[in-house]
Design a protein around this motif. Structure first.
Motif, short mmCIF file in Angstrom:
data_model
loop_
_atom_site.label_atom_id
_atom_site.label_comp_id
_atom_site.label_asym_id
_atom_site.label_seq_id
_atom_site.Cartn_x
_atom_site.Cartn_y
_atom_site.Cartn_z
N LEU A 1 0.83 -1.21 0.00
CA LEU A 1 0.00 0.00 0.00
C LEU A 1 0.86 1.25 0.00
CD1 LEU A 1 -2.95 -0.78 2.44
CD2 LEU A 1 -2.96 -0.62 -0.04
N PHE A 2 2.01 1.17 0.71
CA PHE A 2 2.89 2.34 0.72
C PHE A 2 3.78 2.38 -0.52
CE2 PHE A 2 2.20 1.66 5.33
CZ PHE A 2 1.59 2.87 5.59
N ALA A 3 4.37 1.22 -0.83
CA ALA A 3 5.44 1.22 -1.82
C ALA A 3 4.93 1.31 -3.26
CB ALA A 3 6.30 -0.03 -1.66
N PHE A 4 3.77 0.70 -3.53
CA PHE A 4 3.33 0.64 -4.93
C PHE A 4 3.01 2.03 -5.50
CE2 PHE A 4 0.41 -0.44 -8.41
CZ PHE A 4 1.25 -1.27 -9.12
N PRO A 5 2.14 2.80 -4.85
CA PRO A 5 1.87 4.14 -5.41
C PRO A 5 3.11 5.01 -5.46
CG PRO A 5 0.40 3.66 -3.57
CD PRO A 5 1.38 2.55 -3.63
N LEU A 6 3.88 4.98 -4.37
CA LEU A 6 5.11 5.79 -4.35
C LEU A 6 6.05 5.39 -5.46
CD1 LEU A 6 6.27 6.19 -0.64
CD2 LEU A 6 5.67 7.95 -2.28
N GLY A 7 6.22 4.07 -5.63
CA GLY A 7 7.15 3.57 -6.63
C GLY A 7 6.73 3.95 -8.03
N VAL A 8 5.43 3.80 -8.32
CA VAL A 8 4.96 4.13 -9.66
C VAL A 8 5.11 5.63 -9.93
CG1 VAL A 8 2.95 4.13 -11.18
CG2 VAL A 8 3.41 2.15 -9.76
N ILE A 9 4.78 6.43 -8.92
CA ILE A 9 4.92 7.88 -9.09
C ILE A 9 6.39 8.25 -9.32
CG2 ILE A 9 4.76 10.09 -7.88
CD1 ILE A 9 2.17 8.96 -6.60
N ALA A 10 7.27 7.63 -8.54
CA ALA A 10 8.70 7.91 -8.73
C ALA A 10 9.15 7.50 -10.12
CB ALA A 10 9.52 7.18 -7.66
N ALA A 11 8.65 6.34 -10.57
CA ALA A 11 9.05 5.87 -11.91
C ALA A 11 8.55 6.84 -12.99
CB ALA A 11 8.49 4.47 -12.16
N ILE A 12 7.32 7.35 -12.81
CA ILE A 12 6.81 8.32 -13.78
C ILE A 12 7.69 9.56 -13.78
CG2 ILE A 12 4.89 9.89 -14.27
CD1 ILE A 12 3.02 7.73 -13.22
N TYR A 13 8.08 9.97 -12.58
CA TYR A 13 8.95 11.15 -12.50
C TYR A 13 10.26 10.88 -13.25
CZ TYR A 13 12.28 14.50 -10.79
OH TYR A 13 13.25 15.45 -10.75
N PHE A 14 10.88 9.75 -12.95
CA PHE A 14 12.18 9.45 -13.57
C PHE A 14 12.08 9.39 -15.09
CE2 PHE A 14 14.00 7.44 -9.58
CZ PHE A 14 14.90 8.46 -9.40
N THR A 15 11.00 8.77 -15.59
CA THR A 15 10.95 8.54 -17.03
C THR A 15 10.36 9.71 -17.80
OG1 THR A 15 8.86 7.41 -16.65
CG2 THR A 15 10.79 6.03 -16.90
N GLU A 16 9.44 10.44 -17.21
CA GLU A 16 8.73 11.45 -17.99
C GLU A 16 9.09 12.89 -17.61
OE1 GLU A 16 6.74 10.71 -20.49
OE2 GLU A 16 6.95 8.55 -20.18
N TYR A 17 9.50 13.11 -16.39
CA TYR A 17 9.69 14.48 -15.97
C TYR A 17 11.14 14.87 -15.69
CZ TYR A 17 4.68 15.11 -15.66
OH TYR A 17 3.36 15.21 -15.98
N ALA A 18 11.91 13.90 -15.14
CA ALA A 18 13.25 14.26 -14.71
C ALA A 18 14.12 14.70 -15.88
CB ALA A 18 13.90 13.07 -14.01
#
Lengths: 286, 448
Positions: free
Chosen positions: B235-252
């Protein structure tokens, strides 16, 4: 890179008044109604990838409701110019522009331009058919839904109309709920055209739309372009010079980032002003 | 290189490859077969009447009538045992003090074993611990105890060069000529009539709470604890992880900051899990005090930090594998970046993201070290969902270690340890299997 006197000369042709240009229209191609005004105007427009100038100080007017083909050897900047028109190059981080590029008199790269609204008005079809992995219906409805159409009836209407415009309706009307990836390459490409038409754009940018298709599908796409001529301003990038001469009213020839020649298609292919153009269209290099 | 040599090399490489795979498979079999057979033994075994008594008294399973009938059936045989014991005790009263003292310690051993087999001997005070209130519940354990009763284990120290050797002496010899001598052949002959072993399918091993620190009962508390911890971590890691991955791939943007973030993420993936455990204790419990002491919440958070890098990595790869064309098509239609991510990129990346998520879930379920200091207790009650913020819980991974190494009767409850191992492996395998199925399902839906 410095422009030669000749190149400056050819670029000037492009900015001459429309009246002069229309004279060169080949007799077999009709003049379109309410067309011929500058829809997109480039003034000293350059596109850079980092330090590399991919499009060099282009001056040209794209005329509304006519078909303009962009030809030139690989890496000459023709795709870059096309993608600059609806700011698809924004997706490349190192890409920036100089000069001005106007759409209906407004700067495409202006500080207050909303690229989302811009892309709604300037639709694009890509080299490889790229339908979403969704149903045919959802593919077409994707754009209208984005722009706020929620009513099921209205969506159905838009889908039918767009597919009919793209000459695909009869082939897929019984399987709108099937996945679009199940269509053939040519059908997929026409679906992409329909998807773009569904958001009712004013300009249609086609980036080598037939390079991944077989001759039969290519012919269908060309028929489609003929069909849409007069309703939309169409720009088509193509490697195929026969295609350019078949479907377009005007042709731009790019070479190493320079717009070498921009003229009515027939004139460009029968009586090119520039030696490089002649060498290219006669197949001395490609 | 000539053609012949090349072919030979090719073939020999194939042979080496196949051999190494076979060796791996064999090693896996060596581990899995005992786990499987031992674990099955926790559920499927010969249960004695004592097992059925516990089931009825503690969990209200089984029928009173059957149990009463069976008790009536075993009582005469047990009475005979108690009669022999009584007779010997009476005899001891008449012995010389020295002789009596000599017999007393030996007799105590016999009496203990009988009590262990059949439950408390009539007339003794009611034992406090549940484990002494019932006899042996499993027939193979009863047979071991019977062997203990029949033979005295002795060690041969005669050769100082070698390790001492174990040998057995019949216990009956110690009591030759006394009233007790009759006990041994009687027990050997009638043990099954006193315990009535029956083939038992003990499903409750998975669904019942443990009794008296796993001496009896099932492992539900552990299964549930593992479930809470793993799902909580997710519950903690999945949303955080997906959001972080979106940041790394699309925004960073590619700059120093993001490259530091990326390498931090990779480093985090390689940190030993015990370090995460200590971090969880130091940070979640001691510093920000999510709970007063160990709790499921603290454990879940610690596990979440541990699996976060894996989820980020998997989601990043899944997002990067979405064809750029989809993104261009969506942007070209006048979609915003965020909308494109939500409606086109994430759905297309979903199979990969889900696979990464479920494999991480499996890892969270199996990890021991991060929960030692933050969430796990060796013996604990089944907790409710509302207790997860404050209460610690037993969990499979930790209890497997605990029962095998620190339990006071570790040797008595091997079947529970095996059962736990098998349950944990099954849970992880099931999770991975469901990941594969889900992925296949979603991909099929995407491809049409």
């Amino acid at each position: 890179m410095q422009m030669t006197a000749e190149e400056k000369d050819t670029n000037r042709v492009a900015t001459e008044s429309n009246a002069t240009r229309e004279i060169f229209l080949p007799p077999e191609r009709e003049r379109v109604k309410d067309g011929g005004t500058p829809h997109v105007s480039a003034k000293n427009f350059s596109v850079f990838y980092g330090n590399f100038e991919a499009v060099k100080k282009v001056n040209a007017d794209i005329l509304s409701r006519y078909v303009t083909a962009i030809i030139g050897p690989s890496g000459c900047g023709k795709s870059t110019f096309l993608r600059a028109i609806n700011r698809m190059n924004d997706l490349i981080p190192s890409c920036y522009t100089s000069g001005s590029l106007l759409f209906d008199g407004e700067d495409i790269y202006g500080r207050y331009t909303d690229e989302v609204q811009l892309r709604k008005k300037i639709g694009m079809v890509f080299q490889k058919p790229n339908p979403f992995p969704k149903s045919i219906f959802d593919n077409i409805a994707y754009g209208p839904r984005l722009h706020g159409v929620k009513d099921k009836k209205a969506l159905e209407e838009i889908v039918e109309k767009s597919l009919q415009k793209a000459a695909l309706w009869d082939e897929v009307k019984d399987r709108l709920d099937r996945n679009a990836l199940g269509l053939s390459g040519g059908q997929q490409q026409r679906l992409c055209v329909a998807r773009t038409l569904a958001v009712e754009p004013e300009i249609l940018l086609l980036d080598e739309p037939t390079s991944a298709l077989d001759p039969k599908a290519t012919a269908k796409i060309e028929d489609l372009i003929e069909e849409l001529r007069g309703s939309y301003t169409i720009l088509i990038v193509t490697h195929n010079m026969q295609q350019a001469s078949r479907v377009s009213d005007y042709t731009m020839f790019y070479y190493e980032g320079d717009l070498v020649e921009y003229a009515p298609t027939k004139q460009l292919f029968t009586n090119p002003r520039d030696q490089v153009t002649e060498d290219y269209i006669t197949g001395r290099f490609s | 290189m000539n053609l012949g040599t090349r072919k030979i090399l090719d073939r020999s490489f194939t042979a080496v490859g196949i051999t190494s795979i076979l060796l791996m498979a064999a090693a896996l079999l060596v581990v899995v077969v005992p786990i499987f057979s031992g674990g099955i033994g926790a559920i499927f075994f010969k249960g004695t009447i004592e097992h059925r008594k516990i089931q009825y008294n503690e969990f209200e399973k089984g029928s009173r009538k059957v149990i009463d009938r069976q008790i009536a059936e075993v009582t005469p045989y047990r009475q005979e045992v108690y009669r022999i014991l009584d007779a010997f005790e009476a005899d001891m009263e008449t012995m010389e003090p020295a002789e009596k003292r000599d017999y007393l310690s030996k007799y105590k051993k016999v009496r203990d074993i009988v009590a262990h087999l059949l439950g408390p001997i009539p007339g003794d005070p009611e034992p406090i611990l549940l484990r002494y209130q019932y006899g042996t519940t499993r027939w193979e354990k009863a047979e071991e105890s019977l062997h203990d009763l029949m033979f005295v284990t002795k060690w041969d120290y005669s050769n100082p060069e070698e390790m001492a050797k174990q040998y057995f002496v019949p216990r009956a010899d110690e009591f030759a000529g006394t009233a007790l001598a009759a006990l041994f052949p009687y027990m050997e002959k009638n043990l099954d009539k006193m315990l009535l072993p029956e083939q038992t399918f003990y499903w409750g091993f998975l669904t019942e709470r443990s009794l008296d620190a796993h001496i009896f009962g099932g492992i539900w508390a552990e299964i549930q604890g593992t479930f809470f911890l793993a799902v909580g971590a997710m519950l903690f890691a999945f949303p955080l992880g997906v959001i972080a991955a979106i940041y790394f791939t699309e925004y960073a943007r590619e700059n120093f900051f993001t490259s530091v973030l990326r390498s931090a993420n990779s480093t985090l993936a390689g940190v030993p899990s015990i370090v995460f455990g200590l971090f969880g204790l130091a940070f979640f419990i001691n510093t920000i005090k999510v709970s007063d002491s160990k709790s499921v919440l603290a454990g879940s958070l610690t596990l979440a930090i541990m699996i976060l890098p894996t989820i980020i990595r998997a989601a990043e790869e899944a997002i990067l594998s979405v064809p750029r064309a989809y993104k261009e098509a969506s942007m070209g239609l006048g979609s915003t970046k965020w909308r494109t991510i939500l409606t086109v990129i994430l759905p297309a990346a979903l199979p990969g993201i889900i696979t990464g998520g479920i494999i991480s879930l499996g890892r969270a379920a199996g990890e021991t070290a991060p929960i030692i200091f933050t969430a796990a207790v060796s013996v604990g009650a089944t907790i409710g969902v509302a207790d997860v913020f404050t209460q610690p819980t037993p969990a499979l991974s930790w209890n497997i270690y605990n029962l095998a190494s620190e339990h006071e009767a570790a040797n008595e409850i091997r079947h529970v340890q095996y059962g736990m191992v098998l349950s944990l492996i099954s849970i992880v395998l099931l999770l991975n299997l469901s990941a594969i199925l889900l992925r296949a399902h979603v991909s099929k839906k995407l491809k049409g």
